[in-house]
Design a protein around this motif. Structure first.
Motif, PDB file in Angstrom:
ATOM      1  N   GLN A   1      -4.070   5.645   0.564  1.00  0.00           N
ATOM      2  CA  GLN A   1      -4.759   4.562   1.265  1.00  0.00           C
ATOM      3  C   GLN A   1      -6.266   4.812   1.229  1.00  0.00           C
ATOM      4  OE1 GLN A   1      -2.605   2.000   1.574  1.00  0.00           O
ATOM      5  NE2 GLN A   1      -2.823   1.708   3.782  1.00  0.00           N
ATOM      6  N   THR A   2      -7.013   3.797   0.835  1.00  0.00           N
ATOM      7  CA  THR A   2      -8.473   3.945   0.747  1.00  0.00           C
ATOM      8  C   THR A   2      -9.198   3.327   1.941  1.00  0.00           C
ATOM      9  OG1 THR A   2      -8.600   1.889  -0.553  1.00  0.00           O
ATOM     10  CG2 THR A   2      -8.424   3.973  -1.769  1.00  0.00           C
ATOM     11  N   ASP A   3      -8.492   2.504   2.709  1.00  0.00           N
ATOM     12  CA  ASP A   3      -9.152   1.835   3.832  1.00  0.00           C
ATOM     13  C   ASP A   3      -8.949   2.561   5.155  1.00  0.00           C
ATOM     14  OD1 ASP A   3      -6.491   1.362   4.255  1.00  0.00           O
ATOM     15  OD2 ASP A   3      -6.601  -0.818   4.016  1.00  0.00           O
ATOM     16  N   GLY A   4      -8.204   3.660   5.112  1.00  0.00           N
ATOM     17  CA  GLY A   4      -7.996   4.430   6.330  1.00  0.00           C
ATOM     18  C   GLY A   4      -6.946   3.870   7.265  1.00  0.00           C
ATOM     19  N   LYS A   5      -6.383   2.728   6.918  1.00  0.00           N
ATOM     20  CA  LYS A   5      -5.365   2.114   7.768  1.00  0.00           C
ATOM     21  C   LYS A   5      -4.007   2.773   7.522  1.00  0.00           C
ATOM     22  CE  LYS A   5      -7.579  -2.449   7.890  1.00  0.00           C
ATOM     23  NZ  LYS A   5      -7.405  -3.899   7.589  1.00  0.00           N
TER      24      LYS A   5
ATOM     25  N   ASN B   1       0.620  -2.124  -6.797  1.00  0.00           N
ATOM     26  CA  ASN B   1      -0.758  -2.467  -6.438  1.00  0.00           C
ATOM     27  C   ASN B   1      -1.168  -3.853  -6.905  1.00  0.00           C
ATOM     28  OD1 ASN B   1      -1.361   0.065  -5.225  1.00  0.00           O
ATOM     29  ND2 ASN B   1      -1.571   0.969  -7.259  1.00  0.00           N
TER      30      ASN B   1
ATOM     31  N   THR C   1      -1.359  -8.987  -3.940  1.00  0.00           N
ATOM     32  CA  THR C   1      -2.390  -9.094  -2.906  1.00  0.00           C
ATOM     33  C   THR C   1      -1.778  -9.350  -1.532  1.00  0.00           C
ATOM     34  OG1 THR C   1      -2.609 -11.468  -3.387  1.00  0.00           O
ATOM     35  CG2 THR C   1      -4.113  -9.955  -4.527  1.00  0.00           C
TER      36      THR C   1
END
Length: 214
Positions: free
Chosen positions: A74-78, A123, A126
């Motif tokens: 995860q790149t958004d930290g969520k 991935n 969307t």
């Protein structure tokens, strides 16, 4: 006078008979509508206790592993919330089963079961990035073989595995093996049946329930 009376009585008799003929089908139709179909419980029904056990086992043995693995990328930290169910509208399923039976019959076979495959959007989606899903594939006997089917460009039922044998690129056997090795799912943006008809159902509603059932 007798002639006039006889004609009048004959007219009354015919009118009564006509009215009765019109009324009987209406009554029969109403009686048929009033009759309810009674279904017996399928032998595959399980108890709520067993269902809860299956749910807990999946959550502990699969969902938590998926959550941990996906969280690492995860790149958004969520936090990543794994899919725990997929739902389909009952009317959609009824229509789908009717459509499958119809197309299979026209294609020269009889669809006798549905395989529920697990899948992942990867991935490329969307709307459901990295989310798990399921898709339904009807199965039938075709040319002394058995498996998932589709309808080819000539309207004949064919096995899905035979369709893959005829493909090249990402949909070929080699292409699929490369995608599996790289862990990067390759989902075509549009169907590429080239005149054939897919009988595979997806697009259900999935996710953790807003209020869990178990």
């Amino acid at each position: 006078m007798k002639t006039t009376s006889s004609k009048f009585l004959l007219f009354i008799a015919l009118a009564t008979l006509f009215a009765a003929c019109q009324e009987n089908p209406k009554k029969e139709s109403q009686e048929m509508e009033a009759q309810e179909i009674t279904y017996e419980a399928p032998k595959q029904i399980i108890s709520l206790e067993e269902a809860d056990s299956l749910y807990v086992n999946y959550k502990n043995r699969r969902a938590r592993i998926i959550e941990k693995m996906e969280a690492e990328s995860q790149t958004d930290g969520k936090p990543f919330v794994p899919t725990q169910f997929v739902s389909f509208d009952i009317e959609v399923l009824k229509e789908y089963i009717g459509y499958v039976e119809q197309e299979a019959k026209k294609g020269g076979t009889t669809a006798d079961s549905l395989r529920i495959y697990f899948g992942n959007y990867g991935n490329t989606s969307t709307k459901y990035p990295k989310k798990n899903t399921v898709f339904l594939l009807p199965t039938a006997a075709v040319n002394n073989d058995y498996g998932g089917i589709f309808i080819d460009s000539e309207g004949k039922a064919k096995l899905v595995r035979d369709w893959f044998k005829s493909q090249s690129g990402v949909n070929s056997k080699d292409g699929r093996q490369k995608a599996e090795a790289s862990l990067l799912p390759t989902i075509p943006a549009t169907p590429i049946m080239q005149g054939g008809t897919s009988l595979t159902l997806n697009r259900g509603n999935g996710g953790p329930p807003p209020k869990t059932d178990f």
